[in-house]
Design a protein around this motif. Structure first.
Motif, short mmCIF file in Angstrom:
data_model
loop_
_atom_site.label_atom_id
_atom_site.label_comp_id
_atom_site.label_asym_id
_atom_site.label_seq_id
_atom_site.Cartn_x
_atom_site.Cartn_y
_atom_site.Cartn_z
N GLU A 58 -5.47 -6.97 10.05
CA GLU A 58 -5.47 -5.87 11.01
C GLU A 58 -5.19 -4.53 10.29
OE1 GLU A 58 -6.24 -5.71 14.12
OE2 GLU A 58 -5.83 -7.62 15.13
N TYR A 59 -4.29 -4.55 9.33
CA TYR A 59 -3.97 -3.34 8.58
C TYR A 59 -5.20 -2.86 7.80
CZ TYR A 59 -1.41 -0.17 5.45
OH TYR A 59 -0.97 0.94 4.75
N GLU A 111 -7.68 -1.15 10.10
CA GLU A 111 -7.29 0.20 10.51
C GLU A 111 -7.26 1.19 9.34
OE1 GLU A 111 -3.70 0.25 12.75
OE2 GLU A 111 -4.34 -1.33 14.13
N ARG A 112 -6.75 0.73 8.22
CA ARG A 112 -6.52 1.61 7.07
C ARG A 112 -7.81 1.95 6.34
NH1 ARG A 112 -5.75 4.62 3.23
NH2 ARG A 112 -4.04 4.53 1.72
N ASP A 172 0.87 -1.18 0.00
CA ASP A 172 0.00 0.00 0.00
C ASP A 172 0.90 1.23 0.00
OD1 ASP A 172 -2.13 1.81 0.28
OD2 ASP A 172 -2.08 1.66 2.48
N ALA A 200 -1.65 -9.91 9.98
CA ALA A 200 -1.21 -8.51 9.92
C ALA A 200 -1.94 -7.75 8.81
CB ALA A 200 0.29 -8.44 9.71
N ILE A 201 -2.14 -8.41 7.68
CA ILE A 201 -2.87 -7.76 6.59
C ILE A 201 -4.32 -7.48 7.00
CG2 ILE A 201 -3.78 -8.12 4.25
CD1 ILE A 201 -1.20 -9.73 3.67
N VAL A 247 3.13 -5.00 3.98
CA VAL A 247 2.61 -5.81 5.08
C VAL A 247 2.56 -7.26 4.63
CG1 VAL A 247 0.75 -6.10 6.76
CG2 VAL A 247 1.16 -3.84 5.74
N ALA A 297 4.02 1.30 2.21
CA ALA A 297 3.84 0.28 3.25
C ALA A 297 3.83 -1.12 2.64
CB ALA A 297 2.53 0.52 4.00
#
Length: 205
Positions: free
Chosen positions: A57-58, A61-62, A44, A54-55, A49, A47
């Protein structure tokens, strides 16, 4: 599949890069996307990831504005706990029932370790669904990253005709009825690549 589902549920427009697994092309190109030389990976902008959880969670948030996890703190904590349990555990299930959404009507030998994993998943699903039964059909009522983490297990149970509890089967049916999951399965059936390591079990009539 897990990160892909999280992006879909966050309504993100994204491009997919497909690398054929276990081939020279894969090992030649994967380093440009993932420092671990493993998939999945998300880029991204600046970024990078890697790792499915983790992806997820990202993405939450994103793009998901936090809506891809339960709003209640206790439920959110439990969701993260069962996500981590899936992420780090169930080794027998992972190794003996490889993800293969094209497989159908197959049977595998279920040993003690695998049965223990199956029983734990069924118990976990039933407990979560019982607690959230008034809020929807997903593990915490509304769809969450927890459902992304367990969707591949639901597909495994379906592919290998695993005998599970009625409550667990109801959850599998919910997962299979999801339009995004249906899109994933459809794309998988059209993929010509065969990964021999994922061709487990024997077909039954």
């Amino acid at each position: 599949m897990r990160g892909w589902l999280a992006l879909r549920k966050a309504k993100v427009e994204f491009a997919e890069v497909r690398l054929p697994l276990d081939t020279p092309e894969f090992y030649e190109k994967i380093g440009a996307y993932s420092p671990t030389n493993q998939v999945p990976a998300l880029i991204d902008g600046e970024a990078k990831v890697w790792d499915s959880l983790a992806i997820c969670e990202y993405a939450n948030e994103r793009w998901g504005k936090g809506d891809l996890l339960p709003t209640d703190m206790a439920a959110r904590g439990k969701a993260r706990a069962i996500m981590a349990e899936m992420h780090t555990g169930f080794k027998a299930l992972r190794s003996k029932m490889p993800m293969n959404c094209r497989a159908k009507n197959r049977k595998i030998d279920i040993d003690e370790a695998l049965q223990k994993d199956i029983d734990r998943v069924c118990s976990l699903w039933q407990e979560c669904r019982q607690d959230a039964k008034e809020d929807g059909e997903w593990l915490f009522g509304k769809w969450s990253i927890a459902d992304a983490m367990y969707a591949p297990v639901a597909l495994r149970f379906n592919s290998y005709n695993v005998e599970i509890t009625p409550a667990a089967q109801a959850y599998v049916d919910t997962v299979l009825a999801d339009p995004d999951v249906a899109d994933w399965i459809s794309a998988g059936k059209e993929d010509p690549e065969i990964v021999e390591a994922d061709e487990a079990g024997v077909e039954i009539d």
